[in-house]
Scaffold this motif. Structure first.
Motif, short mmCIF file in Angstrom:
data_model
loop_
_atom_site.label_atom_id
_atom_site.label_comp_id
_atom_site.label_asym_id
_atom_site.label_seq_id
_atom_site.Cartn_x
_atom_site.Cartn_y
_atom_site.Cartn_z
N ALA A 141 -2.96 3.75 3.06
CA ALA A 141 -2.28 2.57 2.51
C ALA A 141 -2.97 1.28 2.93
CB ALA A 141 -0.82 2.55 2.97
N GLY A 186 0.81 -1.21 0.00
CA GLY A 186 0.00 0.00 0.00
C GLY A 186 0.84 1.26 0.00
N GLU A 187 0.23 2.36 -0.41
CA GLU A 187 0.92 3.65 -0.46
C GLU A 187 -0.09 4.75 -0.17
OE1 GLU A 187 3.75 6.25 -3.52
OE2 GLU A 187 2.90 4.30 -4.13
N SER A 188 0.13 5.44 0.91
CA SER A 188 -0.78 6.52 1.29
C SER A 188 -0.72 7.65 0.26
CB SER A 188 -0.42 7.06 2.67
OG SER A 188 -0.61 6.07 3.66
N ASN A 234 -3.64 2.03 -2.95
CA ASN A 234 -2.77 1.06 -3.61
C ASN A 234 -2.87 1.28 -5.10
OD1 ASN A 234 -1.50 -1.39 -4.61
ND2 ASN A 234 -1.80 -2.23 -2.55
#
Length: 541
Positions: A272, A210-212, A218
């Motif tokens: 995320a 995940g990536e904020s 995501n």
């Protein structure tokens, strides 16, 4: 004169930290044959990259550096994408670090076995052992066989130490157990084609970190609030995309029944969320697992956890033995046992543990407890055949208890129920519990086992009380002239020195269970016809 037995130091109890992560899973239903083909191609392609990267990392050993990491990531990016490359390299580092920890644990186990064998071989044949140390071997033949095993363990220990100093680890993608199953297909009731399908499935890599700040948390594997699942295809497979920006949309829809609202809140805020897609080869089912990190739950102070008593839990091979204690360490009510069965498959064992923990937590909340006392069990050093010798049944018993997973699951489930776990030292809990609490609590309507008494000992240790019911009597006489002997209540508790009402089970004649007499006292015969002035205490009025 024999020397007194030396007891090992008992560590202080502490409140266990809450869970730091969440994982939920849902099945990918109604996938078309084209969807499954694309998933297999993507998983196989990225699995090959992951295997190649793990081989490179293992070859680097101690020479690994940030520059080497960047070089590996650039090479992977050419055949996938930058985010997929970052996910693969991170998974590689986690797997290598896990192998290093397992290697150290293996070395420690070998060292313990070598010490035990060396000590027993140094003793005369037939010498009896003690409770703290094993004796000599029974015959010359057994002594000879153990001497050969000592040489084998020393050789293995030397090889393991050499590998660790060189930074060399041995890793099998897909699992060593599945690899060894290839040589026992008949025993595993598998054909070669079935085993090959499982082996290839375990080598696939279908995951995305995940990536904020990215849409729905995501960019590699994206799940929309309505359950739509789309995948960012790697470069060599971009021609299979049928959506914008090189994405492939699956026909399945997911809806997380457990923690669904928490998951929806995260993706709507673009926080995320990591995803992993995997295939259950024996049943032919596809699953999607969503996971995310949570800030470590701030546990309450230990004194607050003790404010409403404690539930002491003794963990056994087939049940939890629980007993409720008040704030002074007194057992309240009757013991409770929550049984489970650890035979059968891993899924069955896991379901049994979850069911037993659920019943335990519901009962703890129903009786008004706020905390649960649990032993910090770890049988890592107790499973060796060198320590227990022929007692194979006992070794199988302690090997079958999932102490680490059980503790982690109990802490996680208790946190969701609003309870805290107080971890205590397991030293002497069963021995002292049976010595001080098993016999005194037995009544015609209550049976006490050693495990129930151990639950009381664990709860008292979690509350900060000694396990003993009373301190040693005064030296000069048995009254309380030298001070109050009980340690059940604190010094500031009102009425701690007062007389206790008689117990229901053995109340004397003429006294009801409430402590009041059912008939008045008769007139004394010392002075005929003289009125008598009765003196009552404060408790009898």
């Amino acid at each position: 004169m024999t020397e007194p037995k030396k007891l090992r130091t008992i560590s202080d109890p502490f409140v266990a930290l809450g869970p730091s992560g969440v994982a939920v899973r849902d099945r990918l239903k109604h996938l078309t044959p084209e969807n499954e083909t694309v998933l297999r191609l993507v998983g196989s392609h990225q699995g090959t990259l992951a295997s190649r990267d793990l081989k490179t990392r293992c070859a680097d050993g101690h020479e690994h550096s940030t520059d080497r990491w960047a070089t590996r990531k650039r090479e992977l990016t050419k055949e996938s994408s930058s985010r997929i490359a970052g996910t693969i390299t991170k998974a590689t580092h986690d797997q290598w670090a896990l192998s290093r920890r397992c290697q150290l644990a293996h070395i420690q186990t070998l060292e313990a076995g070598v010490r035990t064998l060396t000590q027993r071989l140094s003793l005369p044949i037939g010498e009896k052992g003690t409770k703290r140390a094993a004796g000599g071997y029974r015959s010359k033949n057994e002594w000879f066989q153990k001497s050969r095993r000592l040489a084998t363990l020393e050789h293995r220990l030397e090889q393991a130490r050499t590998d660790r100093e060189a930074g060399r680890v041995h890793v099998v993608r897909g699992g060593r157990r599945l690899l060894n199953t290839r040589h026992n297909l008949e025993k595993a009731q598998l054909t070669e084609a079935d085993w090959r399908a499982r082996w290839e499935t375990e080598h696939w890599f279908l995951a995305g970190d995940g990536e904020s700040g990215k849409r729905f948390g995501n960019d590699t594997i994206r799940v929309a609030p309505d359950g739509e699942v789309s995948i960012r295809l790697p470069g060599p497979l971009a021609h299979l995309a049928h959506a914008r920006h090189g994405r492939y949309v699956l026909a399945a829809r997911v809806a997380f029944a457990h923690r669904g609202q928490e998951w929806a809140d995260r993706i709507e805020a673009n926080r995320a969320v990591a995803y992993r897609i995997h295939l259950d080869a024996p049943r032919g089912r596809w699953y999607l697992t969503a996971s995310w990190q949570r800030p470590v739950v701030q546990t309450i102070p230990l004194i607050t956890a003790r404010s409403q008593g404690m539930v002491g839990v003794d963990t056994n091979a087939d049940h939890f033995a629980a007993y409720r204690l008040d704030t002074h360490g007194n057992p309240v009510g009757d013991p409770r046992q929550f049984h489970y069965d650890l035979t059968g498959t891993a899924d069955h064992r896991d379901a049994q543990i979850r069911h037993a923990i659920t019943r335990l937590l519901h009962w703890a909340k129903r009786v008004g407890a706020r905390a649960i006392g649990l032993e910090d069990l770890d049988f890592a050093a107790e499973k060796t055949r060198e320590k227990h010798g022929r007692n194979k049944r006992f070794r199988q018993l302690i090997s079958g208890m999932p102490t680490g997973k059980l503790k982690a699951r109990l802490v996680s489930m208790a946190s969701e129920s609003g309870l805290v776990i107080v971890v205590v030292d397991p030293a002497y809990t069963s021995q002292w519990g049976g010595q001080h609490w098993q016999k005194p609590l037995v009544t015609p309507r209550r049976k006490m086992s050693r495990h129930d008494a151990a639950g009381i000992a664990i709860g008292r240790r979690a509350l900060g009380h000694p396990i003993r019911r009373r301190t040693a009597p005064p030296l000069h006489h048995r009254s309380d002239g030298a001070g109050h002997r009980t340690v059940q209540a604190g010094r500031d508790v009102r009425g701690r020195d007062g007389n206790r009402p008689p117990a229901t089970d053995h109340a004397p004649g003429g006294v009801s269970p409430s402590g009041k007499r059912t008939r008045g006292p008769s007139t004394p015969k010392t002075v005929r016809g003289a009125p008598v002035q009765l003196m009552f205490t404060d408790q009898e009025r």
